[in-house]
Design a protein around this motif. Structure first.
Motif, mmCIF file in Angstrom:
data_model
loop_
_atom_site.group_PDB
_atom_site.id
_atom_site.type_symbol
_atom_site.label_atom_id
_atom_site.label_comp_id
_atom_site.label_asym_id
_atom_site.label_seq_id
_atom_site.Cartn_x
_atom_site.Cartn_y
_atom_site.Cartn_z
ATOM 1 N N HIS A 212 0.866 -1.189 0.000
ATOM 2 C CA HIS A 212 0.000 0.000 0.000
ATOM 3 C C HIS A 212 0.887 1.218 0.000
ATOM 4 O O HIS A 212 1.486 1.543 1.023
ATOM 5 C CB HIS A 212 -0.924 -0.006 1.232
ATOM 6 C CG HIS A 212 -1.844 -1.186 1.254
ATOM 7 N ND1 HIS A 212 -1.384 -2.461 1.471
ATOM 8 C CD2 HIS A 212 -3.172 -1.280 1.038
ATOM 9 C CE1 HIS A 212 -2.417 -3.301 1.397
ATOM 10 N NE2 HIS A 212 -3.500 -2.605 1.130
ATOM 11 N N LYS A 213 0.958 1.877 -1.152
ATOM 12 C CA LYS A 213 1.915 2.985 -1.326
ATOM 13 C C LYS A 213 1.417 4.296 -0.753
ATOM 14 O O LYS A 213 2.218 5.149 -0.369
ATOM 15 C CB LYS A 213 2.153 3.222 -2.821
ATOM 16 C CG LYS A 213 2.862 2.084 -3.495
ATOM 17 C CD LYS A 213 4.222 2.516 -3.965
ATOM 18 C CE LYS A 213 5.073 1.301 -4.041
ATOM 19 N NZ LYS A 213 5.941 1.145 -5.123
ATOM 20 N N ARG A 214 0.109 4.490 -0.753
ATOM 21 C CA ARG A 214 -0.405 5.795 -0.340
ATOM 22 C C ARG A 214 -0.292 5.971 1.167
ATOM 23 O O ARG A 214 -0.479 5.015 1.926
ATOM 24 C CB ARG A 214 -1.853 5.956 -0.776
ATOM 25 C CG ARG A 214 -2.036 5.948 -2.272
ATOM 26 C CD ARG A 214 -1.269 7.105 -2.930
ATOM 27 N NE ARG A 214 -1.733 7.286 -4.287
ATOM 28 C CZ ARG A 214 -2.767 8.061 -4.619
ATOM 29 N NH1 ARG A 214 -3.415 8.749 -3.703
ATOM 30 N NH2 ARG A 214 -3.144 8.161 -5.869
ATOM 31 N N THR A 224 4.365 6.774 -0.812
ATOM 32 C CA THR A 224 5.429 6.560 0.174
ATOM 33 C C THR A 224 6.280 5.385 -0.298
ATOM 34 O O THR A 224 5.999 4.790 -1.335
ATOM 35 C CB THR A 224 4.825 6.168 1.538
ATOM 36 O OG1 THR A 224 4.241 4.855 1.406
ATOM 37 C CG2 THR A 224 3.756 7.141 1.995
ATOM 38 N N GLY A 225 7.258 5.011 0.493
ATOM 39 C CA GLY A 225 8.021 3.801 0.199
ATOM 40 C C GLY A 225 7.183 2.539 0.389
ATOM 41 O O GLY A 225 7.584 1.455 -0.029
ATOM 42 N N GLY A 226 6.006 2.669 0.994
ATOM 43 C CA GLY A 226 5.137 1.514 1.282
ATOM 44 C C GLY A 226 4.725 1.561 2.746
ATOM 45 O O GLY A 226 5.572 1.628 3.632
ATOM 46 N N PHE A 282 10.174 -3.223 -12.336
ATOM 47 C CA PHE A 282 10.985 -4.266 -11.720
ATOM 48 C C PHE A 282 11.891 -3.602 -10.699
ATOM 49 O O PHE A 282 12.358 -2.497 -10.912
ATOM 50 C CB PHE A 282 11.870 -4.962 -12.765
ATOM 51 C CG PHE A 282 11.117 -5.871 -13.685
ATOM 52 C CD1 PHE A 282 10.575 -7.056 -13.210
ATOM 53 C CD2 PHE A 282 10.965 -5.552 -15.022
ATOM 54 C CE1 PHE A 282 9.877 -7.905 -14.053
ATOM 55 C CE2 PHE A 282 10.263 -6.400 -15.878
ATOM 56 C CZ PHE A 282 9.726 -7.576 -15.395
ATOM 57 N N ASN A 283 12.152 -4.311 -9.608
ATOM 58 C CA ASN A 283 13.178 -3.883 -8.678
ATOM 59 C C ASN A 283 14.227 -4.980 -8.584
ATOM 60 O O ASN A 283 13.923 -6.153 -8.815
ATOM 61 C CB ASN A 283 12.583 -3.598 -7.292
ATOM 62 C CG ASN A 283 11.713 -2.344 -7.311
ATOM 63 O OD1 ASN A 283 11.980 -1.415 -8.051
ATOM 64 N ND2 ASN A 283 10.659 -2.342 -6.509
ATOM 65 N N ALA A 284 15.429 -4.576 -8.216
ATOM 66 C CA ALA A 284 16.560 -5.505 -8.235
ATOM 67 C C ALA A 284 16.876 -6.025 -6.836
ATOM 68 O O ALA A 284 18.028 -6.341 -6.523
ATOM 69 C CB ALA A 284 17.775 -4.788 -8.839
ATOM 70 N N PHE A 286 14.675 -7.259 -2.729
ATOM 71 C CA PHE A 286 13.399 -7.500 -2.047
ATOM 72 C C PHE A 286 12.650 -6.177 -1.902
ATOM 73 O O PHE A 286 13.270 -5.121 -1.761
ATOM 74 C CB PHE A 286 13.627 -7.987 -0.616
ATOM 75 C CG PHE A 286 13.975 -9.440 -0.463
ATOM 76 C CD1 PHE A 286 13.068 -10.442 -0.796
ATOM 77 C CD2 PHE A 286 15.198 -9.805 0.067
ATOM 78 C CE1 PHE A 286 13.381 -11.777 -0.599
ATOM 79 C CE2 PHE A 286 15.524 -11.149 0.260
ATOM 80 C CZ PHE A 286 14.619 -12.126 -0.078
ATOM 81 N N GLY A 287 11.340 -6.239 -1.848
ATOM 82 C CA GLY A 287 10.553 -5.063 -1.516
ATOM 83 C C GLY A 287 10.654 -4.783 -0.027
ATOM 84 O O GLY A 287 10.893 -5.670 0.785
ATOM 85 N N ASP A 288 10.441 -3.522 0.290
ATOM 86 C CA ASP A 288 10.334 -3.117 1.688
ATOM 87 C C ASP A 288 9.035 -2.342 1.763
ATOM 88 O O ASP A 288 8.983 -1.242 1.233
ATOM 89 C CB ASP A 288 11.533 -2.238 2.044
ATOM 90 C CG ASP A 288 11.576 -1.909 3.530
ATOM 91 O OD1 ASP A 288 10.570 -2.149 4.219
ATOM 92 O OD2 ASP A 288 12.610 -1.411 3.997
ATOM 93 N N PRO A 289 7.976 -2.886 2.239
ATOM 94 C CA PRO A 289 7.818 -3.946 3.243
ATOM 95 C C PRO A 289 7.763 -5.418 2.774
ATOM 96 O O PRO A 289 7.801 -6.297 3.631
ATOM 97 C CB PRO A 289 6.473 -3.593 3.890
ATOM 98 C CG PRO A 289 5.699 -2.889 2.844
ATOM 99 C CD PRO A 289 6.704 -2.182 1.985
ATOM 100 N N GLU A 290 7.652 -5.721 1.494
ATOM 101 C CA GLU A 290 7.295 -7.102 1.111
ATOM 102 C C GLU A 290 8.226 -8.176 1.693
ATOM 103 O O GLU A 290 7.785 -9.313 1.927
ATOM 104 C CB GLU A 290 7.249 -7.244 -0.412
ATOM 105 C CG GLU A 290 6.082 -6.516 -1.077
ATOM 106 C CD GLU A 290 6.437 -5.121 -1.566
ATOM 107 O OE1 GLU A 290 7.308 -4.460 -0.933
ATOM 108 O OE2 GLU A 290 5.865 -4.670 -2.570
HETATM 109 N N1 GLY Z 1 7.407 -1.843 -1.624
HETATM 110 C C1 GLY Z 1 7.938 -1.179 -2.730
HETATM 111 C C2 GLY Z 1 9.383 -1.236 -2.884
HETATM 112 O O1 GLY Z 1 10.101 -1.863 -2.130
HETATM 113 O O2 GLY Z 1 9.877 -0.625 -3.817
#
Ligand code: GLY
Ligand code: AMP
Length: 430
Positions: A212-214, A224-226, A282-284, A286-290
Motif C-alpha cells: 500500500h503505497k499511499r 510513500t516507500g510503502g 521491476f526492482n533488483a 526485495f521489496g520493503d515492506p514485502e
Molecule cells: N514496496 C515497494 C518497494 O520496495 O519498492
C-alpha cells in the motif's frame, strides 16, 4: 564451512533478512548508514558506513573475512557494490550495477522489455526534452503515468487522472528538473508484487504480496516507500486467480532469460488489469515492506539459497508456510512530506506479543529508541487467514500507541480486501 555473511543495509527489509539468517549458524556482520537496533542485536558486529561507497563496504567485508554478502537496498546496487565485492573475491547476492539498471533506469527497463518481447509492457515513450514530453501529454489519447527515469524512493511517479490533472502533470514535468522521464499508459487495476530468488539462470518465486503505497487510509495522500502489505496462505491474493499469479511468474521468467546471468532478487510489481497482469516496474532487490511478508514464511533456509547461488548451483526449491501475513509500518507523524522525528518508540520485540517487530530508520539512544524522519518500524502478524494476521499486527500497534506516529489501520482489514476483490470483479465484468 563457517560462513561469514555481510548484510548491507539497515531498514526493515534488512532486519527481516537478518532474522532469516539468524538460525542458520552463520556469523552475521552488518553495515548501514543508520544503526538498526534489531540487526545490531543479531549481528556479531555492526559498522555504520556509507553503503553507496563500494570501497568502504569492501574494506569492511575484508576486515570481517566475509564469505558471502547480501545487498538489501537499491542505492548500493546502483553504486556498484556487488561489482566491487566480486572484484575482491566476495560473492554478493545482488546484481551488478549494469543488471540493476532494470530498476535504477526506468527508461532502460521499458526498452529492455520491448526489445526482448517480454509480455506485459504498457505503451511508453522516453523523453530527455521536457517540452516534448509536455506536448506528448497534450496529444496522448488517455491518461499517462509520469516517471522519472532514475531512483526516487518510490515517490517520484505522478499518475494523471489519479493524483494529478494533465495541467498539474505538465507543471510537475517542467518544474522537477529531471534529466529523463518515461511517460507511459496509465494502467488500471489492482497492484501486486511477486519476488523471485534468481541465480545461475534459475529462479524460484515467493507468494504474491500487495503493498500500500499511499500514505493515508483509503489509499489517499502522497506516495510513500510503502505503508504496509499482506499476503495470503496461498500463492495468489484474494482478488486474483492462480492463473494470474502464473502469468506474472512467466513474465519474470522471460525477464530472467533475457538478462545475462542475473543474480539476487528480481521483484516484479504488476497491475492486474482487465487484460491480465502488466508490469509497473521491476526492482533488483526485495521489496520493503514485502520482504517482511515473504521471509517469515520461507521455510527453506535462506543460507541454502545464498550458498547455492555462490557455488554455481540452481536455486533450491523453496518451501513457504501456508500462512497469511499482514505487515504494517509505523511512520513518523507528517511522513512523507513533513515528517517529525524524535518520538520515543513504546513497543519492542517482546512487548509486540505474537507479532514480529522489525526496526527501520530509528535512532537508538541510552534511554530508548526514537523515530527519525523515515519509516520507523513495522509489525507483522502471521496466521491462517489475513483477518487473523491483521488482528495480530494491530495488537502490537496498540502497544506502540499513536504518539508521534502514523499508521494505516485499514491494511489487511476485511473491508479493504473486499474492495480489491470487487474492483477486479468490476474490471472483469463479473
Ligand atoms: N514496496 C515497494 C518497494 O520496495 O519498492
Ligand atoms: P513505481 O515507483 O514505478 O513503483 O511507481 C509508484 C506507483 O505509481 C506505483 O505503485 C503505482 O501505483 C503507480 N504507477 C506507476 N506506473 C503506473 C502506470 N503505468 N499506471 C498506473 N499507475 C502507475
Amino acid at each position: 564451512m563457517q560462513e561469514n555473511v555481510l548484510l548491507i543495509g539497515g531498514g526493515g527489509r534488512e532486519h527481516a533478512i537478518a532474522r532469516a539468517l539468524e538460525d542458520s549458524g552463520v556469523d552475521l556482520y552488518a553495515c548501514a548508514g543508520n544503526r538498526n537496533p534489531g540487526i545490531a542485536r543479531i549481528a556479531t558486529d555492526f559498522e555504520t558506513l556509507e553503503t553507496t561507497d563500494p570501497d568502504a563496504v569492501v574494506d569492511y567485508a575484508e576486515d570481517v573475512d566475509a564469505t558471502l554478502a547480501v545487498i538489501g537496498p537499491e542505492a548500493p546496487l546502483e553504486a556498484g557494490v556487488a561489482d566491487e565485492l566480486e572484484d575482491a573475491g566476495i560473492y554478493a547476492f545482488g546484481p551488478k550495477a549494469e543488471d540493476a539498471r532494470i530498476e535504477t533506469d526506468k527508461a532502460f527497463q521499458r526498452r529492455f522489455m520491448e526489445e526482448n518481447d517480454i509480455p506485459g509492457c504498457p505503451d511508453f515513450e522516453t523523453f530527455d526534452d521536457m517540452e516534448a514530453a509536455c506536448e506528448f501529454v497534450d496529444e496522448y489519447d488517455g491518461d499517462l503515468a509520469i516517471k522519472p527515469a532514475g531512483l526516487t524512493g518510490g515517490k517520484g511517479v505522478k499518475v494523471i487522472g489519479d493524483q494529478v490533472t494533465p495541467e498539474e502533470g505538465k507543471e510537475y514535468i517542467r518544474e522537477s528538473d529531471y534529466d529523463r522521464i518515461v511517460l507511459e499508459e496509465r494502467l488500471i487495476g489492482e497492484e501486486f508484487t511477486v519476488q523471485a530468488f534468481v541465480a545461475n539462470g534459475t529462479l524460484e518465486t515467493a507468494p504474491a504480496v500487495q503493498d500500500h503505497k499511499r500514505a493515508y487510509e483509503g489509499d489517499e495522500g502522497p506516495n510513500t516507500g510503502g505503508m504496509g502489505s499482506y499476503s495470503d496462505a496461498t500463492t495468489a491474493l484474494p482478488f486474483m486467480t492462480e492463473d494470474d499469479y502464473d502469468e506474472a511468474v512467466s513474465i519474470i521468467e522471460a525477464t530472467v532469460d533475457a538478462l545475462d546471468d542475473y543474480r539476487g532478487i528480481l521483484y516484479g510489481q504488476f497491475m492486474l488489469t482487465s487484460e491480465g497482469p502488466k508490469v509497473i516496474e521491476f526492482n533488483a532487490r526485495f521489496g520493503d515492506p514485502e520482504a517482511m511478508n515473504t521471509l517469515p514464511v520461507l521455510e527453506t533456509d535462506f543460507l541454502e539459497v545464498l550458498t547455492a547461488a555462490r557455488d554455481g548451483e540452481s536455486v533450491p526449491e523453496l518451501e513457504f508456510a501456508d500462512q497469511a501475513t499482514v505487515c504494517k509500518y509505523a511512520v513518523p507523524e507528517g511522513y512523507p512530506t513533513d515528517p517529525e522525528a524524535g518520538a520515543k518508540v513504546q513497543v519492542d520485540e517482546e512487548s509486540a506479543g505474537d507479532a514480529l517487530l522489525y526496526y527501520a530508520s530509528v535512532d537508538e539512544r541510552d534511554d530508548g529508541i526514537y523515530t527519525t524522519t523515515s519509516r520507523s518500524f513495522a509489525v507483522v502478524g502471521l496466521a491462517d487467514s489475513i483477518t487473523e494476521a491483521e488482528e495480530i499486527a494491530e495488537s502490537a500497534l496498540e502497544v506502540a500507541g499513536e504518539e508521534g506516529l502514523h499508521m494505516r489501520h485499514d491494511i489487511g482489514k476485511p473491508d479493504l480486501v473486499q474492495q480489491r476483490i470487487d474492483h477486479v470483479d468490476e474490471l472483469r465484468g463479473e
